[in-house]
Design an enzyme around this catalytic site. Sequence first.
Site, mmCIF file in Angstrom:
data_model
loop_
_atom_site.group_PDB
_atom_site.id
_atom_site.type_symbol
_atom_site.label_atom_id
_atom_site.label_comp_id
_atom_site.label_asym_id
_atom_site.label_seq_id
_atom_site.Cartn_x
_atom_site.Cartn_y
_atom_site.Cartn_z
ATOM 1 N N HIS A 1 4.233 3.405 -7.787
ATOM 2 C CA HIS A 1 3.933 4.762 -8.243
ATOM 3 C C HIS A 1 5.169 5.432 -8.832
ATOM 4 O O HIS A 1 5.067 6.250 -9.754
ATOM 5 C CB HIS A 1 3.418 5.621 -7.080
ATOM 6 C CG HIS A 1 2.001 5.317 -6.689
ATOM 7 N ND1 HIS A 1 1.023 5.001 -7.594
ATOM 8 C CD2 HIS A 1 1.397 5.286 -5.472
ATOM 9 C CE1 HIS A 1 -0.118 4.798 -6.969
ATOM 10 N NE2 HIS A 1 0.085 4.955 -5.673
ATOM 11 N N CYS B 1 4.159 -3.022 -2.225
ATOM 12 C CA CYS B 1 3.169 -1.987 -1.963
ATOM 13 C C CYS B 1 3.054 -1.072 -3.170
ATOM 14 O O CYS B 1 4.068 -0.698 -3.769
ATOM 15 C CB CYS B 1 3.569 -1.194 -0.721
ATOM 16 S SG CYS B 1 2.436 0.145 -0.317
ATOM 17 N N SER C 1 2.678 1.931 -3.426
ATOM 18 C CA SER C 1 3.405 3.194 -3.304
ATOM 19 C C SER C 1 4.757 3.139 -4.006
ATOM 20 O O SER C 1 5.221 4.139 -4.565
ATOM 21 C CB SER C 1 3.597 3.551 -1.826
ATOM 22 O OG SER C 1 2.364 3.757 -1.190
ATOM 23 N N CYS D 1 4.113 -1.333 6.672
ATOM 24 C CA CYS D 1 3.269 -0.349 5.989
ATOM 25 C C CYS D 1 1.817 -0.777 5.928
ATOM 26 O O CYS D 1 0.954 -0.202 6.560
ATOM 27 C CB CYS D 1 3.805 -0.079 4.580
ATOM 28 S SG CYS D 1 2.771 1.049 3.598
ATOM 29 N N HIS E 1 9.780 -0.275 0.818
ATOM 30 C CA HIS E 1 9.675 0.443 2.101
ATOM 31 C C HIS E 1 8.923 -0.377 3.144
ATOM 32 O O HIS E 1 8.679 0.123 4.241
ATOM 33 C CB HIS E 1 8.965 1.788 1.889
ATOM 34 C CG HIS E 1 7.523 1.659 1.503
ATOM 35 N ND1 HIS E 1 7.137 1.402 0.203
ATOM 36 C CD2 HIS E 1 6.387 1.709 2.237
ATOM 37 C CE1 HIS E 1 5.819 1.312 0.159
ATOM 38 N NE2 HIS E 1 5.336 1.488 1.374
#
Length: 372
Positions: free
Chosen positions: A45, A40, A42, A168, A62
């Site tokens: 990042h 992902c 995220s 997610c 995650h």
Amino acid sequence: MKSKAALLMEIPGKWEVVEVDIDEPRANEVLLRNIAAGLCHSDEHHATGDSDRQHLPYCGGHEGSAIVEAVGPGVSTVQPGDHVVTAFLPSCGRCRWCARGMQNLCDVGALIPTGAMLDGTHRMHHEGRDVAQACFLGTFSQWSVVPERSCIPIDKDIPLVAAALLGCGVPTGWGSAVIAGGVVPGDVVIVMGTGGLGINAVQGAKHAGAARIIAADPIEFRRTSALSFGATDAVSSIEEATDLARSLTNGQGADVAIITTSILDGVQVARGLEAVRKAGTLVVTAVPGRNPGELPIDLAQFPLFQKRIQGCLYGAMSPTLAVPRLLDLYRAGSLKLDELVNRTFTLDEINDGWAAMYDGSTLRGMVLHDTP
């Protein structure tokens, strides 16, 4: 015990696959044998420095699925051998938000940036240093100790690669349309960005009965993929999507626009708000970078046109309710999961997985762990 894990040693930095030490689970904690981990944006990042991270080394991941290997004292909701989806938002069941059925806003989420367990200590270590775990999880490790609250049991007939997506990407995107956006039959919907989140916003809008679903993405593969997941139209920019939506609605605009781009900035929000009709809704799901820029919005759109900007975390849903419901849709053939994972990678190939995400050749890359 020993485990291979992908860590960030510095920010900005590259993911390094190293050996880590995993402690035994303590009270209300679970030892997981991680099976699949979604790539992902995220997590990436943190590698690029778009998100702040106070504690290094940092084990990412995650979104995932796992098998429970052992449990600590006091664990009552799972047992060894159970298959689980790992929830990046644990729920305490007691705070104001959990009591209102809004587990995605649980106050425990405030502890996520620490990278520690709920008691403030760490279960993963590298060369004598504590390792932070993404969202209490660290699914980029073969093994991890996580809070019991982060485990959602699933039936063993569900493929664990497909199940990992429920951690997610799928609920976040799907709920952006169905829950946060409130899409209803006949709506015209714009989805800005059709990667791992946006492609599921397309699925959610289709499930809710949208008449036209306009996918806007500069990458051809993602536009083509969006059409196969339920989009009726695919264009390369929000400007094109806005013009199309107005042409379909006598100049009014989309009923709902959803921002699920890789990195959020202020201009995207302004363009998205301009794309929706009077009393329309703009759903903001994408995560902003370190410097999102100004927000050039004509404020008159709020008091005169009654438009609304709606934030969205985990699809505005409670994980323990969303996961089984979405898996029921998957079983019924109403939700595509297997088709989302068009490339898989070993843990050692994790940086190849990120490269594939950046070049737009994946919808959701997946790391498959080789655990003993």
